[in-house]
Design an enzyme around this catalytic site. Structure first.
Site, PDB file in Angstrom:
ATOM      1  CE  LYS A   1     -26.856 -13.546 -27.922  1.00 23.88           C
ATOM      2  NZ  LYS A   1     -27.565 -13.296 -26.642  1.00 23.88           N
TER       3      LYS A   1
ATOM      4  CB  SER B   1     -28.270 -16.888 -25.577  1.00 21.45           C
ATOM      5  OG  SER B   1     -28.490 -15.495 -25.432  1.00 21.45           O
TER       6      SER B   1
ATOM      7  CB  SER C   1     -28.124 -14.247 -22.495  1.00 22.91           C
ATOM      8  OG  SER C   1     -29.124 -15.228 -22.508  1.00 22.91           O
TER       9      SER C   1
END
Length: 463
Positions: free
Chosen positions: A77, A151, A175
């Site tokens: 990420k 996210s 997330s």
């Protein structure tokens, strides 16, 4: 040749370690899948083709002693440092590449993993939908008109579509669990402090954790055994625990499992599909021999602890970027709206988290595991944040975080477990919440559910 689109991390490592495949073959296959699939999904912000091939070649030249992730392609990420890549946090405000890997990435490489790229996220991970003015819209591989959540939505889309067997995300308010539920993956938020946030002392203060999104429970456990553990600079530390892989491989025993579909957030109503998924999972757990009962968790209100840390986390990251003027308009607005969160207020909110945790954990006086929906709503259509400011985006986020954000405040481990596909063709997930430091029970129970109710592993290629 084995269809590597279907192979998980554990199976891929076995194939490479045994000599059935080379790390270079696996990396080439992953990069080919990314080239073919990602243009329609927008899961990757950076693809490290040449670097990944070189890293795979180095793995093939290693002596016989090889790590548990030897040759496994992984995606990272955007909020985590990867040497040579700009840590963008999903935007354009940084321009200088990181000089070295963050500790989690270093541990992955030490275990033999091959980093193939970085994945999209909303700027600073502020929202549970992966959309930004910088990176555009990331799409759900089960239905490209829908969001993969966020996210960690880029990581979820990459894993669910079979581009990589496993990827790293972060969870500051759901997330990891939200995109796992929306994309049909297993996603465990670990106990606060279980995984280091180094080189940073924390991730959104007491809220954030780092961890994998995977297609199987074993793959998640395998990665956690590699990356877990704190460093001297970490503000938060978890309690002692044994091997996650061993936990995933053993029977959970007869557990007391309480279930509830009541959301934490006032004014949110769960979709009937999610209510039915919880009820069906409760029945299955009873058939598996557990003591299953409906409970009222008597949730505390986490707002006063969560909101200041949300603003403080975003402001801390935004204050460190190289070009503040390049942040999204909505991010700058959120930064301004959080100006009241002084260091003293932040510390007060962290203290309030402990009070919320004590109240939330009362449910575990009577049960070992709590079963709830993961999200209240089905995956919305893409563009859910278009034209919205901070307040409008926060209102749109409420159904996504209604069951999950409390456990970031409380610190408990919590996992989204796939339940297959609903009649709308999209995945469904339920949340299992465990006692403090008890990831082991969640892994054992999730693996039992996985055996009893196998879920679809990879989304179809068709857009």
């Amino acid at each position: 040749m084995t269809d590597l689109r279907l192979a998980g991390a554990a199976e891929t490592a076995r194939l490479v370690t045994s000599g059935d495949l080379t790390a270079r073959q696996v990396a080439d296959a992953a990069l080919a899948r990314i080239a073919a699939t990602d243009p329609g999904l927008n899961a990757f912000s950076v693809v490290l083709g040449d670097a990944a091939r070189a890293e795979a070649d180095a793995r093939d030249e290693q002596p016989d002693e090889r790590g548990p992730l030897h040759g496994v392609p992984v995606a990272i990420k955007e909020e985590l440092d990867v040497a040579g890549c700009v840590t963008t946090f999903g935007g354009e405000a940084n321009t200088t590449p990181a000089t070295e890997d963050g500790e989690v990435v270093r541990r992955l490489r030490a275990a033999g993993a091959v980093v193939v790229g970085k994945t999209t996220m909303p700027e600073f991970g502020a929202w549970p939908y992966t959309e930004s003015s910088s990176r555009g819209i990331t799409r759900n591989p089960w239905d490209r008109t829908r969001t993969p959540g966020g996210s960690s939505g880029g990581t979820a889309a990459a894993v669910a579509s079979g581009m990589v067997p496993v990827g790293i995300g972060g969870d500051g308010g759901g997330s990891i669990r939200i995109p796992s539920a929306m994309c049909g993956l297993f996603g465990l938020k670990p106990q606060r402090g279980r995984v280091t946030t180094s080189p940073h002392a924390h991730l959104w203060w007491a809220l954030g954790t780092v961890g994998p999104l995977s297609r199987t429970v074993l793959d998640s456990a395998l990665v956690y055994d590699v990356i877990r553990g704190s460093t001297p600079g970490d503000r938060f530390r978890a309690g002692e625990t044994g091997s996650f892989v061993e936990a995933a491989g053993r029977e959970p025993g007869r557990l007391r499992i309480g279930w509830s579909t009541a959301p934490v957030s006032v004014g949110v109503r769960p979709d009937p599909i999610h209510v039915r998924a919880v009820e069906e999972t409760a029945r299955l757990l009873a058939e598996l021999g557990h003591d299953v009962r409906r409970v009222d968790p008597h949730y505390p209100d986490p707002t006063a602890a969560f909101v200041p840390q949300f603003f403080a986390g975003l402001r801390a990251e935004a204050d460190e970027v190289e070009h503040y003027d390049r942040l999204e308009r909505r991010t700058r607005e959120t930064h301004r709206l959080g100006s009241w969160v002084s260091p003293r207020v932040t510390e007060w909110a962290i203290g309030a988290s402990e009070k919320v945790s004590a109240k939330a954990n009362r449910v575990f006086q009577d049960v070992d595991v709590l079963l709830t929906p993961t999200t209240a709503h089905r995956p919305p259509r893409v563009g859910v944040l278009d034209g919205r400011g901070t307040v409008g985006s926060a209102l749109k986020a409420m159904p996504a975080i209604a069951y999950v954000a409390l456990w970031n405040v409380a610190g408990n481990p919590a996992a989204s477990v796939p339940c297959g596909l609903a009649e709308d063709g999209l995945p469904v997930g339920v949340q299992l919440v465990g006692r403090t430091d008890d990831e082991a029970t969640l892994l054992s129970l999730s693996a039992q559910l996985e055996r009893a109710r196998p879920w679809d592993l990879v989304a179809p290629d068709a857009g």
